[in-house]
Design a protein around this motif. Sequence first.
Motif, short mmCIF file in Angstrom:
data_model
loop_
_atom_site.label_atom_id
_atom_site.label_comp_id
_atom_site.label_asym_id
_atom_site.label_seq_id
_atom_site.Cartn_x
_atom_site.Cartn_y
_atom_site.Cartn_z
N ARG A 186 -11.77 -12.14 1.64
CA ARG A 186 -10.64 -11.34 1.21
C ARG A 186 -10.14 -11.83 -0.15
N LEU A 187 -9.85 -10.91 -1.04
CA LEU A 187 -9.27 -11.23 -2.34
C LEU A 187 -7.75 -11.18 -2.21
N LEU A 188 -7.09 -12.20 -2.71
CA LEU A 188 -5.64 -12.29 -2.61
C LEU A 188 -5.01 -11.95 -3.96
N PRO A 189 -4.02 -11.07 -3.98
CA PRO A 189 -3.36 -10.72 -5.24
C PRO A 189 -2.59 -11.91 -5.80
N ARG A 190 -2.32 -11.89 -7.08
CA ARG A 190 -1.68 -13.02 -7.74
C ARG A 190 -0.31 -13.34 -7.15
N ASP A 191 0.40 -12.35 -6.65
CA ASP A 191 1.73 -12.61 -6.10
C ASP A 191 1.70 -12.98 -4.63
N ALA A 192 0.48 -13.15 -4.07
CA ALA A 192 0.36 -13.55 -2.66
C ALA A 192 -0.90 -14.36 -2.46
N SER A 193 -0.99 -15.52 -3.16
CA SER A 193 -2.21 -16.32 -3.15
C SER A 193 -2.43 -17.07 -1.85
N ALA A 194 -1.47 -17.01 -0.93
CA ALA A 194 -1.64 -17.64 0.38
C ALA A 194 -1.45 -16.58 1.45
N PRO A 195 -2.27 -16.62 2.52
CA PRO A 195 -2.16 -15.61 3.57
C PRO A 195 -0.76 -15.51 4.15
N ALA A 196 -0.03 -16.63 4.24
CA ALA A 196 1.30 -16.61 4.84
C ALA A 196 2.29 -15.81 4.01
N ALA A 197 1.97 -15.59 2.72
CA ALA A 197 2.88 -14.86 1.85
C ALA A 197 2.76 -13.36 2.04
N ALA A 198 1.78 -12.93 2.82
CA ALA A 198 1.56 -11.50 3.00
C ALA A 198 1.31 -11.19 4.47
N PRO A 199 2.36 -11.25 5.33
CA PRO A 199 2.17 -11.07 6.76
C PRO A 199 1.70 -9.67 7.15
N ALA A 200 1.89 -8.68 6.27
CA ALA A 200 1.53 -7.31 6.62
C ALA A 200 0.11 -6.94 6.21
N VAL A 201 -0.70 -7.90 5.79
CA VAL A 201 -2.06 -7.61 5.36
C VAL A 201 -2.86 -7.03 6.53
N PRO A 202 -3.57 -5.91 6.30
CA PRO A 202 -4.34 -5.30 7.40
C PRO A 202 -5.55 -6.14 7.78
N GLN A 203 -6.15 -5.81 8.90
CA GLN A 203 -7.37 -6.49 9.30
C GLN A 203 -8.44 -6.26 8.24
N ALA A 204 -9.37 -7.20 8.15
CA ALA A 204 -10.36 -7.17 7.07
C ALA A 204 -11.17 -5.88 7.05
N ASP A 205 -11.48 -5.32 8.22
CA ASP A 205 -12.29 -4.11 8.23
C ASP A 205 -11.52 -2.88 7.75
N GLN A 206 -10.20 -3.01 7.61
CA GLN A 206 -9.38 -1.90 7.13
C GLN A 206 -8.83 -2.18 5.72
N ASP A 207 -9.09 -3.34 5.18
CA ASP A 207 -8.52 -3.78 3.91
C ASP A 207 -9.50 -3.57 2.75
#
Length: 289
Positions: A186-207
């Motif tokens: 998964r590529l993380l945007p610059r404003d959310a470089s850690a998974p914990a910063a983006a709790p609403a991220v969809p599952q990988a197969d939908q992202d």
Amino acid sequence: MGDVLAGFHAAWEFESDSVLIRYERGIRTPKLFQALGERRVPLEALAGVTLTPGRRGTVVLRAEPRPGADPLMEAAAGQLKEGCDPYRLVLPAERETLAEYYADELRGLLGETGKTERYLVAAPEAPLQFKAYDGKASFDGTSVSFRWSWTGASSAKWKAGDQTYPVAGLGGVEWRSPELFEGYLRLLPRDASAPAAAPAVPQADQDPAAVVFGLGYGPVHESLPFAAAVLAAVRERGEGAPVPVPVPAPRRDPADIAERIRHLGELHQAGLVTDEEFSSKKAELLAEL
């Protein structure tokens, strides 16, 4: 020192300021080692050296990289199997005395052990690519591209279309080993470089910012060096780097466009794509001809 210590699958050449690790290309050599070829590890990138008993009459000499020194190990995040650790050198037990000598020599040359401010070990060089279950990932040094597979990609990814992410807009990479359940990149945007910063991220197969692995797809020796190269490029570019000017995508093969439209039609007939989404995406595909 300038000496060479050869073990199973690799040989370490000790120099005054670094250790040059050359990996074998034999049939029994882990594929990750073969993909890496060789790596020069500066002594300033190491935090310590250990020598421990191995299996079946062997000893293991291991160099411990400092946190943040190696993009490959940072991307791996502790997920590599022991046999695929690029910092382990397995030797016959009868060479323990010699290995202890080199371990002591290395320890005497090491300095700081804390987290580094920059990568000290070079990442694999672009261009790099690999085939995931739901698409093909490629990295040219400045941007990452995902091109979806009509046989594996979800309807959400088909609706979003093929993706290109400039390095300047990325904050990091999240790699989950294909040898674990539900592996992905998964590529993380610059404003959310850690998974914990983006709790609403969809599952990988939908992202659309992720590709998923599977049996035979995204193997460690292909996807991990890819992730490391992207991480290194992200850190090198830094926060203040300008965003590169987008380059128009090359025109696609008409047969490929026709196949994609056919699959889009199947999604439409199955009720997974609305009339409006079908018309819009079809127009986008035709515009690529």
